[in-house]
Design an enzyme around this catalytic site. Structure first.
Site, PDB file in Angstrom:
ATOM      1  N   GLU A  58      11.449   4.629  -0.980  1.00 60.68           N
ATOM      2  CA  GLU A  58      11.448   3.566   0.030  1.00 60.68           C
ATOM      3  C   GLU A  58      12.882   3.103   0.326  1.00 60.68           C
ATOM      4  OE1 GLU A  58       7.321   1.639  -1.852  1.00 60.68           O
ATOM      5  OE2 GLU A  58       9.283   0.839  -2.381  1.00 60.68           O
TER       6      GLU A  58
ATOM      7  N   ASP B  70      -2.324   3.325   1.341  1.00 58.11           N
ATOM      8  CA  ASP B  70      -3.669   3.736   0.909  1.00 58.11           C
ATOM      9  C   ASP B  70      -4.658   2.616   1.217  1.00 58.11           C
ATOM     10  OD1 ASP B  70      -1.790   2.986  -1.566  1.00 58.11           O
ATOM     11  OD2 ASP B  70      -3.751   2.058  -1.889  1.00 58.11           O
TER      12      ASP B  70
HETATM   13  N1  ADE Z   1       1.414   0.210  -3.615  1.00 56.79           N
HETATM   14  C1  ADE Z   1       0.904   1.118  -2.769  1.00 56.79           C
HETATM   15  N2  ADE Z   1      -0.438   1.170  -2.871  1.00 56.79           N
HETATM   16  C2  ADE Z   1      -0.792   0.258  -3.810  1.00 56.79           C
HETATM   17  C3  ADE Z   1      -2.034  -0.161  -4.354  1.00 56.79           C
HETATM   18  N3  ADE Z   1      -3.177   0.371  -3.974  1.00 56.79           N
HETATM   19  N4  ADE Z   1      -1.989  -1.110  -5.309  1.00 56.79           N
HETATM   20  C4  ADE Z   1      -0.823  -1.649  -5.705  1.00 56.79           C
HETATM   21  N5  ADE Z   1       0.362  -1.291  -5.229  1.00 56.79           N
HETATM   22  C5  ADE Z   1       0.385  -0.351  -4.273  1.00 56.79           C
END
Ligand code: ADE
Length: 266
Positions: A37, A224
């Site tokens: 990132e 996600d």
């Molecule tokens: N960073 C990216 N996806 C995440 C998730 N599902 N839970 C916590 N941090 C994250």
């Protein structure tokens, strides 16, 4: 607080905090947990890695710094875990680097940027970048009066109505915990927090920023869908690079917007 070039630093002693907050923002601290990132932003802002660290020699934290559009930018990445060589994600590293960076660099504004899981039931889609309105924890359950509130640790982000109007970012609440996955107990706390996005650092950065009264904003890009069909870790890794590019574009737009403005104009 870094003063503009034409004001001698001794003048700081004679200015009250009201006056200082009317000056344009001059020093920004960006905290980013993952190298994937962070590095595109290092390139974009042409930052250089600190040769003589402001941090203790034992820690893996990396500072990139430079001037971009009249802003002193310090981008801090907590680095790789010394034992395991992976990014030092999570609340412990995030709070430590935030504390040490505030002490060493005296920023006018903190930007915590990173990826997050999003809830499609709350309107999140892959690649969305959220401007966070407030942060809280979902994995600090202390069922004793008042300690319960301490555990949740709700903090408001700095209010940025003009930034919100100018940039096309979704707004949502952030819930933070130290796990990528989500247990049933986490889920009920996240629902109680009314969160749209879930990460592993935001509320920890907010906690430290609040202690020192440094305004903080949070930009979280969705890698996600937590309430979707795909396994979280797989979907996260699949989307990390492309979503990081979207995040970096948003951070650049935010910094371009901030340039020349004072904290109350955001
Ligand atoms: N960073 C990216 N996806 C995440 C998730 N599902 N839970 C916590 N941090 C994250």
């Amino acid at each position: 607080m870094v003063l503009p070039k034409d004001i001698p630093s001794s003048a700081e002693n004679y200015m009250d905090s009201q006056t200082l907050t009317k000056l344009p923002i001059s020093s920004i601290l960006i905290i980013i947990a993952m190298q994937t990132e962070a590095l595109p932003l290092v390139e974009k802002f042409q930052l250089s890695e600190d040769q003589k660290s402001v941090f203790p020699k034992e820690v893996p934290w990396v500072r990139y710094q430079g001037i971009y559009r009249n802003l002193q930018i310090n981008l801090i990445w907590p680095g790789k875990d010394l034992a395991l060589g992976v990014d030092s994600v999570g609340t412990i590293s995030a709070s430590l680097v935030t504390y040490a960076s505030i002490q060493a660099l005296h920023p006018d504004l903190i930007i915590n940027a990173g990826t997050a899981g999003g809830f499609k039931a709350k309107g999140a889609s892959i690649g969305d970048v959220f401007l966070v309105s407030e942060c809280a924890f979902h994995d600090r359950r202390i069922p004793i009066p008042v300690f319960d509130l301490y555990g949740v640790g709700l903090k408001q982000a700095w209010k940025t109505p003009n930034l919100h109007k100018e940039l096309d970012l979704k707004v949502g609440k952030l819930s933070t915990g130290d796990s990528l996955d989500m247990s049933a107990q986490d889920e009920s706390s996240i629902v109680a927090n009314d969160a749209t996005v879930k990460d592993m650092e935001g509320a920890a950065v907010a906690y430290v920023a609040d202690i020192f009264k440094v305004p903080a904003i949070f930009l979280k890009a969705v890698t996600d869908i937590v309430d979707g069909e795909k396994p979280t870790a797989e979907e996260f890794l699949q989307n990390l690079a492309t979503v990081s590019a979207a995040l970096d574009q948003a951070v650049t737009k935010v910094i371009d917007f901030i340039s020349g403005k004072c904290i109350h104009e955001l």
